[in-house]
Scaffold this active site. Structure first.
Site, PDB file in Angstrom:
ATOM      1  N   ASP A  64      10.738   2.790   5.990  1.00 55.21           N
ATOM      2  CA  ASP A  64      10.413   1.457   6.486  1.00 55.21           C
ATOM      3  C   ASP A  64      11.542   1.020   7.407  1.00 55.21           C
ATOM      4  O   ASP A  64      12.693   1.417   7.229  1.00 55.21           O
ATOM      5  CB  ASP A  64      10.271   0.473   5.316  1.00 55.21           C
TER       6      ASP A  64
ATOM      7  N   VAL B 265       0.827  -1.204   0.000  1.00 53.01           N
ATOM      8  CA  VAL B 265       0.000   0.000   0.000  1.00 53.01           C
ATOM      9  C   VAL B 265       0.864   1.258   0.000  1.00 53.01           C
ATOM     10  O   VAL B 265       0.723   2.120  -0.868  1.00 53.01           O
ATOM     11  CB  VAL B 265      -0.951  -0.002   1.223  1.00 53.01           C
TER      12      VAL B 265
ATOM     13  N   CYS C 120      -5.929  -9.509   2.887  1.00 52.00           N
ATOM     14  CA  CYS C 120      -6.912  -8.693   3.615  1.00 52.00           C
ATOM     15  C   CYS C 120      -8.313  -9.272   3.800  1.00 52.00           C
ATOM     16  O   CYS C 120      -8.908  -9.045   4.851  1.00 52.00           O
ATOM     17  CB  CYS C 120      -7.001  -7.324   2.957  1.00 52.00           C
TER      18      CYS C 120
HETATM   19  P1  NAD Z   1       3.031  -4.879   3.970  1.00 56.22           P
HETATM   20  O1  NAD Z   1       3.305  -5.954   4.943  1.00 56.22           O
HETATM   21  O2  NAD Z   1       3.292  -5.115   2.520  1.00 56.22           O
HETATM   22  O3  NAD Z   1       3.861  -3.569   4.355  1.00 56.22           O
HETATM   23  C1  NAD Z   1       3.916  -3.045   5.647  1.00 56.22           C
HETATM   24  C2  NAD Z   1       5.321  -2.467   5.871  1.00 56.22           C
HETATM   25  O4  NAD Z   1       5.340  -1.773   7.109  1.00 56.22           O
HETATM   26  C3  NAD Z   1       6.422  -3.527   5.964  1.00 56.22           C
HETATM   27  O5  NAD Z   1       7.400  -3.286   4.982  1.00 56.22           O
HETATM   28  C4  NAD Z   1       6.994  -3.361   7.389  1.00 56.22           C
HETATM   29  O6  NAD Z   1       8.390  -3.558   7.461  1.00 56.22           O
HETATM   30  C5  NAD Z   1       6.631  -1.914   7.675  1.00 56.22           C
HETATM   31  N1  NAD Z   1       6.567  -1.595   9.109  1.00 56.22           N
HETATM   32  C6  NAD Z   1       5.873  -2.237  10.088  1.00 56.22           C
HETATM   33  N2  NAD Z   1       6.039  -1.595  11.260  1.00 56.22           N
HETATM   34  C7  NAD Z   1       6.840  -0.546  11.030  1.00 56.22           C
HETATM   35  C8  NAD Z   1       7.364   0.483  11.857  1.00 56.22           C
HETATM   36  N3  NAD Z   1       7.044   0.551  13.161  1.00 56.22           N
HETATM   37  N4  NAD Z   1       8.182   1.396  11.304  1.00 56.22           N
HETATM   38  C9  NAD Z   1       8.496   1.340   9.975  1.00 56.22           C
HETATM   39  N5  NAD Z   1       8.024   0.398   9.135  1.00 56.22           N
HETATM   40  C10 NAD Z   1       7.197  -0.537   9.667  1.00 56.22           C
HETATM   41  O7  NAD Z   1       1.514  -4.462   4.190  1.00 56.22           O
HETATM   42  P2  NAD Z   1       0.487  -3.879   3.092  1.00 56.22           P
HETATM   43  O8  NAD Z   1      -0.047  -4.967   2.248  1.00 56.22           O
HETATM   44  O9  NAD Z   1       1.105  -2.688   2.474  1.00 56.22           O
HETATM   45  O10 NAD Z   1      -0.711  -3.432   4.046  1.00 56.22           O
HETATM   46  C11 NAD Z   1      -0.597  -2.306   4.895  1.00 56.22           C
HETATM   47  C12 NAD Z   1      -1.976  -1.964   5.441  1.00 56.22           C
HETATM   48  O11 NAD Z   1      -2.832  -1.585   4.370  1.00 56.22           O
HETATM   49  C13 NAD Z   1      -2.690  -3.110   6.143  1.00 56.22           C
HETATM   50  O12 NAD Z   1      -3.425  -2.583   7.215  1.00 56.22           O
HETATM   51  C14 NAD Z   1      -3.637  -3.650   5.084  1.00 56.22           C
HETATM   52  O13 NAD Z   1      -4.781  -4.238   5.656  1.00 56.22           O
HETATM   53  C15 NAD Z   1      -4.017  -2.400   4.345  1.00 56.22           C
HETATM   54  N6  NAD Z   1      -4.392  -2.600   2.931  1.00 56.22           N
HETATM   55  C16 NAD Z   1      -3.678  -3.445   2.139  1.00 56.22           C
HETATM   56  C17 NAD Z   1      -4.002  -3.588   0.779  1.00 56.22           C
HETATM   57  C18 NAD Z   1      -3.236  -4.505  -0.124  1.00 56.22           C
HETATM   58  O14 NAD Z   1      -3.642  -4.644  -1.274  1.00 56.22           O
HETATM   59  N7  NAD Z   1      -2.175  -5.135   0.302  1.00 56.22           N
HETATM   60  C19 NAD Z   1      -5.043  -2.808   0.242  1.00 56.22           C
HETATM   61  C20 NAD Z   1      -5.734  -1.934   1.097  1.00 56.22           C
HETATM   62  C21 NAD Z   1      -5.400  -1.841   2.429  1.00 56.22           C
HETATM   63  C1  UGA Z   2      -9.181  -6.469  -2.048  1.00 57.15           C
HETATM   64  C2  UGA Z   2     -10.213  -5.395  -2.430  1.00 57.15           C
HETATM   65  O1  UGA Z   2     -10.675  -5.657  -3.762  1.00 57.15           O
HETATM   66  C3  UGA Z   2      -9.598  -4.002  -2.376  1.00 57.15           C
HETATM   67  O2  UGA Z   2     -10.607  -3.023  -2.624  1.00 57.15           O
HETATM   68  C4  UGA Z   2      -9.012  -3.773  -0.979  1.00 57.15           C
HETATM   69  O3  UGA Z   2      -8.387  -2.513  -0.912  1.00 57.15           O
HETATM   70  C5  UGA Z   2      -7.994  -4.856  -0.689  1.00 57.15           C
HETATM   71  O4  UGA Z   2      -8.639  -6.157  -0.770  1.00 57.15           O
HETATM   72  C6  UGA Z   2      -7.431  -4.777   0.703  1.00 57.15           C
HETATM   73  O5  UGA Z   2      -8.023  -4.199   1.593  1.00 57.15           O
HETATM   74  O6  UGA Z   2      -6.362  -5.364   0.841  1.00 57.15           O
HETATM   75  P1  UGA Z   2      -7.177  -7.703  -3.301  1.00 57.15           P
HETATM   76  O7  UGA Z   2      -7.246  -8.639  -2.144  1.00 57.15           O
HETATM   77  O8  UGA Z   2      -5.865  -7.130  -3.659  1.00 57.15           O
HETATM   78  O9  UGA Z   2      -8.153  -6.442  -3.034  1.00 57.15           O
HETATM   79  O10 UGA Z   2      -7.745  -8.415  -4.611  1.00 57.15           O
HETATM   80  P2  UGA Z   2      -9.225  -8.753  -5.138  1.00 57.15           P
HETATM   81  O11 UGA Z   2      -9.281  -8.430  -6.563  1.00 57.15           O
HETATM   82  O12 UGA Z   2     -10.273  -8.183  -4.277  1.00 57.15           O
HETATM   83  O13 UGA Z   2      -9.261 -10.338  -5.016  1.00 57.15           O
HETATM   84  C7  UGA Z   2      -9.267 -10.995  -3.767  1.00 57.15           C
HETATM   85  C8  UGA Z   2      -9.428 -12.496  -3.964  1.00 57.15           C
HETATM   86  O14 UGA Z   2     -10.750 -12.809  -4.413  1.00 57.15           O
HETATM   87  C9  UGA Z   2      -8.473 -13.073  -5.015  1.00 57.15           C
HETATM   88  O15 UGA Z   2      -7.982 -14.311  -4.571  1.00 57.15           O
HETATM   89  C10 UGA Z   2      -9.352 -13.248  -6.229  1.00 57.15           C
HETATM   90  O16 UGA Z   2      -8.899 -14.250  -7.098  1.00 57.15           O
HETATM   91  C11 UGA Z   2     -10.675 -13.617  -5.586  1.00 57.15           C
HETATM   92  N1  UGA Z   2     -11.853 -13.321  -6.439  1.00 57.15           N
HETATM   93  C12 UGA Z   2     -12.147 -12.041  -6.763  1.00 57.15           C
HETATM   94  C13 UGA Z   2     -12.659 -14.358  -6.868  1.00 57.15           C
HETATM   95  O17 UGA Z   2     -12.411 -15.528  -6.567  1.00 57.15           O
HETATM   96  N2  UGA Z   2     -13.747 -14.061  -7.643  1.00 57.15           N
HETATM   97  C14 UGA Z   2     -14.072 -12.790  -7.992  1.00 57.15           C
HETATM   98  O18 UGA Z   2     -15.099 -12.600  -8.694  1.00 57.15           O
HETATM   99  C15 UGA Z   2     -13.242 -11.764  -7.550  1.00 57.15           C
END
Ligand code: NAD
Ligand code: UGA
Length: 484
Positions: free
Chosen positions: A35, A14, A275
């Site tokens: 980070d 993110v 997530c």
């Molecule tokens: P991630 O694990 O990829 O990245 C998090 C980073 O934070 C890591 O690199 C870690 O080293 C760093 N970190 C942790 N504690 C720290 C600290 N105290 N100081 C400095 N760095 C620190 O996680 P992500 O997938 O980017 O997700 C982050 C948040 O966003 C989560 O709450 C997740 O639920 C939310 N989110 C994720 C997605 C997604 O697609 N991955 C989408 C929407 C929301």
């Molecule tokens: C999901 C949400 O779509 C994002 O809006 C949100 O920000 C994110 O979670 C988050 O909070 O981390 P993501 O997990 O990256 O995003 O990917 P998606 O496209 O939502 O797919 C999630 C899972 O559902 C995948 O394994 C995908 O293959 C599966 N999926 C999705 C299905 O099996 N069928 C579908 O019709 C759609």
């Protein structure tokens, strides 16, 4: 205040893409992503970024060193910034109260304490990580209890809705940007500052402002609704297999109702990703904590259905292969949790593979983007096996799909990578053991063509006529197939 410098704590899936897009669209703002992981920062500063996202390389290349910086110097970046995003991980707790369900907020809390310790002037602190409702209140509490004299903070909630594999596009063209703030003149001013940043490229009507709690809950609710759609269509897929209906036809008919809509109705081997499960469990936990067991049970079913779906798929593979996969070789196509990402967190492939390994299968795994080390790590982790050595003996990782299918009894498609649709399956069939099986857990292949070639073909939410399969498999039609 006019925002000139932004800091983002957390250079993950993110923080990295979000701040790269902010830097790209706001050349007047200096963005520093920090980070605690030296490796992650080194990767962001190298030619090969730590995450694969279509379009991201170009954005980073254009801004890095200009107004986008990646650093491990967290203190300096906080000190200099006017606005700080907290984008650290919030995994499911693995210990203590709420173990297995509640979100672990220790990383978010560490950031709040660090900001309070280091900040020498007023800051806007933006919670971008997904957190439970009222987390902003806790952050505010920690900040104000530890702040230096004359320093004040405004805490905003600005959850991220990007999906992996389409992150850059989602960030550039969001359905909405949600900003929650304290209902006070200072809160309104902070909301206006953050809206101004997004206003560089997002239309004003797409920037929604709410109170902080609504914003926090909207994020959990959005993921819960999306996951619920996948579990709903997967539940229907089981009914289709039992009754002769075709889940694609059902999804298409249902989705054409404009009140329901056609997106997110693709039946599959189950949803994965870091997530959906985490946020659903968090929602369940919150509902339990406020004494709403019926609400908790309702959302719990969405994740239970997901476990059922991937287990059902693994069991079907074993059943079709004459009720045993011991010492049989299966080629696994795809290990990422979805296409266009190298992320494997909570990938259904981990669970399907581990089930097959428990049954004694040998797995030849191929994924276009996942690093072999990651696959080994996922399949040997303590949650998945008690015997990592045995697992490593049974798993081979390939960089060529044609090599992976050599002498295999079956192919299992577990990720919907587009390239899987274009392979020469005739060629694959000719080098596989017979009868050759193909299990399409993503419904992406041309099943009629595969049957015609001679593959025993199985997929989610549809059964092929016994005659067609018998013709394809000749004498070897499996006695124990789920097909009646
Ligand atoms: P991630 O694990 O990829 O990245 C998090 C980073 O934070 C890591 O690199 C870690 O080293 C760093 N970190 C942790 N504690 C720290 C600290 N105290 N100081 C400095 N760095 C620190 O996680 P992500 O997938 O980017 O997700 C982050 C948040 O966003 C989560 O709450 C997740 O639920 C939310 N989110 C994720 C997605 C997604 O697609 N991955 C989408 C929407 C929301
Ligand atoms: C999901 C949400 O779509 C994002 O809006 C949100 O920000 C994110 O979670 C988050 O909070 O981390 P993501 O997990 O990256 O995003 O990917 P998606 O496209 O939502 O797919 C999630 C899972 O559902 C995948 O394994 C995908 O293959 C599966 N999926 C999705 C299905 O099996 N069928 C579908 O019709 C759609």
């Amino acid at each position: 205040m006019v925002i000139k410098k932004v800091c983002c704590i957390g250079a993950g899936y993110v923080g990295g893409p979000t701040c790269s897009v902010i830097a790209w669209k706001c050349p007047d703002i200096q963005v520093t992503v920090v980070d605690k992981s030296e490796l992650r920062i080194k990767q962001w500063n190298s030619e090969k970024l730590p995450i694969y996202e279509p379009g991201l390389d170009k954005v980073v290349k254009e801004c890095k060193g200009r107004n986008l910086f990646f650093s491990t110097d967290i203190d300096s970046a906080i000190k200099e910034a006017d606005l700080i995003f907290i984008s650290v991980n919030t995994p499911t707790k693995t210990y203590g109260i709420g173990k297995g369900r509640a979100a672990d907020l220790k990383y978010v809390e560490a950031c709040a304490r660090k900001i309070a310790e280091v900040a020498e002037n007023n800051k806007i602190v933006v919670e971008k990580s997904t957190v439970p409702v009222r987390a902003a209140e806790s952050i505010t509490h920690i900040l104000s209890a530890n702040r230096k004299l004359n320093v004040s903070f405004q805490v905003l909630s600005n959850p991220e809705f990007l999906a992996e594999g389409t992150a850059v596009d989602n960030l550039l063209n969001p359905d909405r940007v949600l900003i929650g703030g304290e209902e006070s003149p200072e809160g309104d001013a902070a909301v206006a500052e953050l809206s101004w940043i997004y206003g560089h490229w997002v239309e004003a009507e797409k920037i929604i402002t709410t109170n902080t709690w609504s914003s926090e809950l909207s994020k959990l609710a959005s993921n819960a609704f999306l996951a619920q759609r996948v579990s709903s269509i997967n539940a229907i897929s089981a009914l289709c297999e039992a009754t002769g209906a075709d889940v694609s036809e059902v999804a298409s008919a249902v989705g054409q109702d404009s009140r329901i809509g056609s997106k997110f109705l693709q039946a599959s081997v189950g949803f994965g990703g870091s997530c959906f499960q985490k946020d659903l469990l968090n929602l369940v936990y919150i509902a339990e904590c406020v004494n709403l067991p019926e609400v908790a049970n309702y959302w719990q079913q969405v994740t239970d259905m997901n476990v059922y779906q991937r287990t059902r798929f693994s069991k079907r593979i074993v059943e079709c292969l004459f009720n045993t996969v011991t010492d049989k070789t299966l080629a696994v196509f795809g290990f990422a949790f979805k296409k266009n990402t190298g992320d494997t967190r909570e990938s259904p492939a981990i669970y399907v593979c581990s089930h097959l390994l428990e049954e004694g299968a040998r797995l030849n795994i191929f994924d276009p983007k996942v690093e072999p080390k990651q696959i080994e790590q996922d399949l040997t982790s303590a949650d998945v096996t008690s015997d990592p050595e045995r697992v490593l003996n049974l798993v081979n990782i390939y960089s060529d799909p044609y090599e992976a299918v050599k002498d295999a009894h079956a192919i299992a498609v577990l990720t919907e990578w587009d390239e899987f649709k274009t392979y020469n399956y005739e060629k694959m069939l000719s080098i596989m053991k017979k009868p050759a099986f193909i299990f399409d857990g993503r419904k992406i292949l041309d099943h009629q063509a595969l049957i015609k070639m001679g593959f025993h073909t199985e997929t989610i939410g549809k059964r092929f006529s016994r005659n067609a399969l018998q013709r394809a498999s000749g004498e070897h039609f499996p006695a124990f197939s789920w097909t009646p």
